[in-house]
Design an enzyme around this catalytic site. Structure first.
Site, short mmCIF file in Angstrom:
data_model
loop_
_atom_site.label_atom_id
_atom_site.label_comp_id
_atom_site.label_asym_id
_atom_site.label_seq_id
_atom_site.Cartn_x
_atom_site.Cartn_y
_atom_site.Cartn_z
N CYS A 115 6.58 -8.74 -55.04
CA CYS A 115 7.62 -7.76 -54.70
C CYS A 115 8.67 -7.61 -55.80
CB CYS A 115 8.28 -8.13 -53.38
SG CYS A 115 8.73 -9.86 -53.24
N HIS A 240 15.35 -6.32 -53.75
CA HIS A 240 15.38 -7.10 -54.99
C HIS A 240 15.99 -6.25 -56.11
CE1 HIS A 240 13.19 -10.14 -53.03
NE2 HIS A 240 12.00 -10.01 -53.58
N1 LIG Z 1 8.68 -10.85 -47.76
C1 LIG Z 1 8.43 -10.12 -48.83
O1 LIG Z 1 9.32 -9.48 -49.41
C2 LIG Z 1 7.02 -10.06 -49.38
C3 LIG Z 1 6.78 -9.23 -50.46
C4 LIG Z 1 5.48 -9.17 -51.01
C5 LIG Z 1 4.49 -9.92 -50.46
N2 LIG Z 1 4.77 -10.74 -49.40
C6 LIG Z 1 3.67 -11.50 -48.84
O2 LIG Z 1 3.40 -10.99 -47.54
C7 LIG Z 1 2.95 -12.04 -46.68
C8 LIG Z 1 3.85 -12.07 -45.44
O3 LIG Z 1 5.19 -12.31 -45.84
P1 LIG Z 1 6.40 -12.22 -44.82
O4 LIG Z 1 7.62 -12.22 -45.64
O5 LIG Z 1 6.18 -11.13 -43.84
O6 LIG Z 1 6.28 -13.62 -44.08
P2 LIG Z 1 6.80 -14.05 -42.64
O7 LIG Z 1 7.89 -13.16 -42.17
O8 LIG Z 1 7.09 -15.50 -42.77
O9 LIG Z 1 5.54 -13.81 -41.71
C9 LIG Z 1 4.35 -14.49 -41.92
C10 LIG Z 1 3.37 -14.06 -40.84
O10 LIG Z 1 2.14 -14.70 -41.09
C11 LIG Z 1 1.64 -15.21 -39.87
N3 LIG Z 1 0.82 -16.39 -40.11
C12 LIG Z 1 1.16 -17.53 -40.73
N4 LIG Z 1 0.13 -18.40 -40.72
C13 LIG Z 1 -0.89 -17.79 -40.06
C14 LIG Z 1 -2.21 -18.16 -39.69
N5 LIG Z 1 -2.70 -19.36 -39.99
N6 LIG Z 1 -2.96 -17.27 -39.01
C15 LIG Z 1 -2.46 -16.06 -38.69
N7 LIG Z 1 -1.23 -15.64 -39.00
C16 LIG Z 1 -0.45 -16.51 -39.68
C17 LIG Z 1 2.87 -15.56 -39.06
O11 LIG Z 1 2.53 -15.58 -37.70
P3 LIG Z 1 3.53 -16.13 -36.57
O12 LIG Z 1 4.47 -15.02 -36.33
O13 LIG Z 1 2.65 -16.42 -35.44
O14 LIG Z 1 4.19 -17.35 -37.16
C18 LIG Z 1 3.82 -14.42 -39.43
O15 LIG Z 1 3.63 -13.32 -38.60
C19 LIG Z 1 3.00 -13.31 -47.52
O16 LIG Z 1 1.73 -13.53 -48.06
C20 LIG Z 1 3.97 -12.96 -48.64
O17 LIG Z 1 3.72 -13.70 -49.81
C21 LIG Z 1 6.00 -10.82 -48.84
#
Ligand SMILES: NC(=O)c1ccc[n+]([C@@H]2O[C@H](COP(=O)([O-])OP(=O)(O)OC[C@H]3O[C@@H](n4cnc5c(N)ncnc54)[C@H](OP(=O)(O)O)[C@@H]3O)[C@@H](O)[C@H]2O)c1
Length: 333
Positions: A115, A240
């Site tokens: 991101c 960001h």
């Molecule tokens: N945040 C950003 O700005 C951003 C930007 C680019 C890329 N990303 C990528 O996008 C992805 C999600 O990021 P996020 O910020 O949305 O994270 P987040 O808010 O922490 O959410 C993570 C999600 O993944 C689920 N999860 C975790 N372990 C799992 C498993 N074993 N099986 C199924 N679901 C699972 C969680 O489910 P529960 O709700 O049940 O815990 C939650 O819904 C990551 O790979 C991150 O690197 C994020």
């Protein structure tokens, strides 16, 4: 957080979803809203996943590794937002405004970019196309939501504790650490900034700095691009920001750069004012401003802001899906 943004975008942009099946970790009962309905998100089920035409992976590297390649090999389109496959030479790493040509019918596992890198990849691309950028130096100012939901909860807890302490302390002194438990971030973030995003390698680079450099080279197809990054976490909820210095082999006039950036897809050039993460949160484009000469005529400086949850993740993935749909590669439901 990215998952919820993604659903909102699919709905708002009228992506032709016939049936949506959300999944979660199954650790607690999760519901999501889609088109006015509440849907339960059970734990991932490999069989159900394999029946989908398109899977957005917005969870973890581990989940991406476990399911991504198998699903793609079985003909399912998989768009993964984790860092698991971004640098895999067989997997396209795609920002549609920059390299949609990397998408092809036979490679069904697609990676979305980091991101932080997205902002400079979009803002710098028209300049790179016009006059090959030799070197990019970046100082990043990264929002807490970039580290996921747990980090944001930590930020809010610490902010509340700070506010309570400030109110109660008769001498008005700064709050005393440690404040509420830290798990998702390596330092307190409320009222703080720290130059660490990810863990450090033996040379002292943190994970985010390495990812940004390598991914930018891949998305721009610029193997020899020199990239230097200092990644900093700041107490901002979403959005960001980047201070960027771009170095060219020949002089590049700021007026020419402005002309190129004014019409670039997915980019909004601001001249009368400059973008801030607070003002730009929730907006789709990458914003740039404060375009000016650098230390000599071969250098340009830019300030870039983009919403990490939208263009940095969910929106980029939906744009990739829309591209696949337009190409006719996704069987219409
Ligand atoms: N945040 C950003 O700005 C951003 C930007 C680019 C890329 N990303 C990528 O996008 C992805 C999600 O990021 P996020 O910020 O949305 O994270 P987040 O808010 O922490 O959410 C993570 C999600 O993944 C689920 N999860 C975790 N372990 C799992 C498993 N074993 N099986 C199924 N679901 C699972 C969680 O489910 P529960 O709700 O049940 O815990 C939650 O819904 C990551 O790979 C991150 O690197 C994020």
């Amino acid at each position: 957080m990215v998952g919820r943004e993604l659903l909102a975008l699919l709905e708002r942009r009228r992506f032709p979803v016939a049936q949506l099946q959300p999944f979660s970790s199954g650790r607690s009962l999760q519901n999501v809203r889609f088109r006015g309905r509440t849907l339960q998100a059970p734990a991932i089920d490999a069989k159900l996943l394999s029946c989908c035409q398109l899977v957005f992976m917005v969870s973890s590297e581990e989940v991406a590794r476990r399911f991504g390649p198998k699903l793609a090999a079985g003909g399912v389109w998989v768009i993964d937002d984790s860092s698991e496959f971004r640098l895999d030479p067989k997997v396209p790493l795609v920002i549609p405004e920059v390299n949609s040509s990397a998408l092809n019918f036979h490679q069904r596992l697609i990676a979305g970019p980091n991101c932080t890198m997205t902002g400079i990849a979009v803002a710098g691309w028209p300049l790179h196309k016009a006059a090959t950028v030799r070197e990019v130096r970046l100082a990043t100012y990264q929002a807490v939501s970039g580290a996921g939901r747990d980090a944001l909860t930590e930020f809010f807890d610490q902010s509340r504790a700070n506010a309570a302490r400030q109110t109660l302390a008769p001498d008005g002194r700064a709050p005393i650490w440690p404040c509420p438990a830290r798990r998702a971030l390596p330092q307190p973030i409320a009222g703080n900034v720290f130059p660490q995003v990810g863990s450090f390698d033996p040379q002292g680079h943190c994970g985010e700095e390495t990812k940004v450099a390598r991914e930018l080279r891949k998305v721009w197809s610029a193997a020899h691009l020199r990239v230097s990054v200092t990644a900093v976490r700041v107490p901002v909820v979403r959005g960001h920001s980047l201070a960027a210095w771009l170095r060219f082999s020949r002089p590049f006039a700021p007026q020419r750069a402005r002309r190129l950036l004014r019409h670039a897809p997915g980019l909004k050039l601001m001249t009368a004012n400059y973008p801030t993460p607070l003002a730009m949160a929730g907006l789709a484009p990458v914003f740039t401003g404060r375009l000016r000469p650098g230390i000599d005529a071969r250098e340009l400086c830019l300030w870039v802001v983009s919403d990490n949850l939208l263009k940095g993740a969910a929106l980029n993935s939906v744009q990739i899906a829309e591209h696949i749909l337009r190409k006719g590669w996704l069987k219409r439901p």
